[in-house]
Design an enzyme around this catalytic site. Structure first.
Site, PDB file in Angstrom:
ATOM      1  N   HIS A 163      58.179  96.635  77.901  1.00 10.05           N
ATOM      2  CA  HIS A 163      59.127  96.497  79.021  1.00 10.05           C
ATOM      3  C   HIS A 163      59.546  97.847  79.604  1.00 10.05           C
ATOM      4  O   HIS A 163      60.172  97.882  80.665  1.00 10.05           O
ATOM      5  CB  HIS A 163      60.382  95.744  78.584  1.00 10.05           C
ATOM      6  CG  HIS A 163      60.153  94.319  78.204  1.00 10.05           C
ATOM      7  ND1 HIS A 163      59.607  93.397  79.062  1.00 10.05           N
ATOM      8  CD2 HIS A 163      60.387  93.654  77.032  1.00 10.05           C
ATOM      9  CE1 HIS A 163      59.516  92.222  78.445  1.00 10.05           C
ATOM     10  NE2 HIS A 163      59.976  92.354  77.214  1.00 10.05           N
ATOM     11  N   ASP A 199      52.093  89.245  74.240  1.00  5.26           N
ATOM     12  CA  ASP A 199      53.488  88.967  73.897  1.00  5.26           C
ATOM     13  C   ASP A 199      53.983  87.774  74.723  1.00  5.26           C
ATOM     14  O   ASP A 199      53.491  87.521  75.826  1.00  5.26           O
ATOM     15  CB  ASP A 199      54.325  90.211  74.205  1.00  5.26           C
ATOM     16  CG  ASP A 199      55.752  90.132  73.700  1.00  5.26           C
ATOM     17  OD1 ASP A 199      56.042  90.697  72.636  1.00  5.26           O
ATOM     18  OD2 ASP A 199      56.594  89.479  74.375  1.00  5.26           O
ATOM     19  N   HIS A 201      56.631  87.604  76.357  1.00 13.31           N
ATOM     20  CA  HIS A 201      57.300  88.092  77.568  1.00 13.31           C
ATOM     21  C   HIS A 201      56.362  88.965  78.394  1.00 13.31           C
ATOM     22  O   HIS A 201      55.572  89.743  77.848  1.00 13.31           O
ATOM     23  CB  HIS A 201      58.546  88.903  77.180  1.00 13.31           C
ATOM     24  CG  HIS A 201      59.484  88.151  76.285  1.00 13.31           C
ATOM     25  ND1 HIS A 201      59.442  88.246  74.910  1.00 13.31           N
ATOM     26  CD2 HIS A 201      60.462  87.257  76.587  1.00 13.31           C
ATOM     27  CE1 HIS A 201      60.374  87.452  74.387  1.00 13.31           C
ATOM     28  NE2 HIS A 201      61.008  86.836  75.378  1.00 13.31           N
ATOM     29  N   ASP A 288      55.747  86.825  69.275  1.00 15.76           N
ATOM     30  CA  ASP A 288      56.858  85.931  69.633  1.00 15.76           C
ATOM     31  C   ASP A 288      56.356  84.686  70.365  1.00 15.76           C
ATOM     32  O   ASP A 288      57.167  83.874  70.834  1.00 15.76           O
ATOM     33  CB  ASP A 288      57.957  86.659  70.426  1.00 15.76           C
ATOM     34  CG  ASP A 288      57.438  87.613  71.477  1.00 15.76           C
ATOM     35  OD1 ASP A 288      56.233  87.564  71.797  1.00 15.76           O
ATOM     36  OD2 ASP A 288      58.246  88.413  72.005  1.00 15.76           O
TER      37      ASP A 288
END
Ligand code: OKS
Ligand code: ZN
Length: 347
Positions: A163, A199, A201, A288
């Site tokens: 991120h 991931d 996200h 995740d």
């Protein structure tokens, strides 16, 4: 497989994150990486390797110098404001959104915290820079292992990185480990590098860093940003720009997606990477996507991660795995190690 383990990861340990009106205990905790290391040891998987010194100019090819200077000194600034701050994490409260100036660099520490971040969920702590910069060194070490001829390597670090953008932190990430590895591969002679982000996200930081570049392809399979974090990037129509047009591939999937559809989508990403003609692959390895992950919404099971590793190995590229998210602490070690085991079984 060489493992670049960040020995200083636990220096970054946030106390609380702001989550929808409440200060709650951090989700991104040191135990995550401890469990992965423990599982690697139990399986005899991997050899711990020492990271190199990371050259400042490499950091500055990925991150803005003024962002790096801010991050490096932020904790000291925070504590100078008020000695009591030594007992609390620094969390931003003010952001320069549409219509505000982002060319100014306010004297206020609080203002600069907002200028250089995009959420209140990523506490900056006394050891954040020490942990994050050592993680960056591990990422560069992993890239150099591939340049030296290794088929694969694993960067086992936290805080995670995908991120973190050119000049911002957020989503528990401060320095973009995967992007630094991709840049190190480019600098070391790889003409074309792909980053595959699995991931849950969307890796908005990595996408932003390479969005206008034609030498680094970014492909991501992730929760649909219409409902999932980071909400404001990761849509399917983001294809790159300028020299990077068609070097960005987002494959959002709805919350609740199970392994069969997820795996078909991974195949789409791997196919695009093959067509791009990458000569090395960096995998942002978040686990995740696990069904029991406390903050995510896909349905992968532990055994599925073996298949993920096998599928990635089938692309036959030198591959660097970089650890990202995964918060089902008890299972995170098994899940990450399964990806590596699956990969090694076909490499
Ligand atoms: C919950 C909202 C923030 C979610 C951060 C996601 C971090 C992650 N506090 N990124 O890959 O795993
Ligand atoms: Zn994640």
């Amino acid at each position: 497989m060489q493992v670049f383990y960040n020995e200083h990861h636990a220096l970054h340990h946030g106390r609380h994150e702001m989550f929808r009106g409440a200060l709650v205990p951090c989700v991104e905790v040191p135990a995550r990486v401890d469990h992965v290391l423990q599982e690697l040891r139990a399986r005899g998987l991997g050899r711990i390797a020492q990271p190199p010194e990371i050259p400042r100019d490499l950091l500055e090819r990925v991150h803005a110098p003024r962002y790096l200077r801010f991050l490096e000194g932020a904790w000291d600034e925070w504590v100078v404001l008020d000695a009591a701050n030594a007992q609390r994490d620094a969390i931003p409260s003010y952001w320069p959104i549409r219509g505000f100036r982002s060319d100014v660099l306010p004297a206020s520490f609080h203002a600069r915290m907002g200028l250089f971040s995009f959420d209140a969920g990523s506490p900056l702590t006394a050891g954040t820079w020490a942990a994050a910069s050592q993680g960056a060194a591990c990422a560069v070490g992993g890239a150099r292992a591939l340049l030296a001829g290794e088929r694969s390597a694993f960067v086992l670090t936290r805080p995670p990185g995908h991120h973190a953008g050119p000049d911002f932190f957020g989503g528990y990430c401060f320095l973009n480990n995967a992007a630094l590895a991709a840049q190190a591969l480019r600098d070391g002679g790889c003409a074309r590098v792909a980053v595959l982000d699995v991931d849950y996200h969307h890796g908005n930081g990595t996408q932003t860093i390479f969005y206008e570049r034609g030498d680094v392809f970014f492909a991501s399979v992730h929760g649909d940003p219409r409902t999932e974090y980071p909400y404001f990037l990761g849509y399917g129509d983001e294809r790159g720009a300028g020299a990077g047009l068609d070097c960005n591939l987002n494959l959002p999937l709805p919350r609740g997606t199970g392994f069969a559809r997820w795996r078909d989508t991974l195949a789409v990403a791997l196919d695009a990477i093959a067509r791009f003609g990458a000569d090395a692959l960096v995998v942002s390895l978040g686990v995740d996507t696990f069904a029991l992950d406390p903050i995510s919404g896909f349905g992968l099971g532990s055994a599925d991660y073996l298949r993920v590793g096998e599928d990635i190995a089938a692309s036959a590229l030198p591959t660097l795995f970089v650890f990202e998210g995964g918060y089902a602490v008890a299972e995170v070690g098994v899940n990450a190690a399964n990806v590596l085991d699956g990969f090694l079984s076909r490499a």
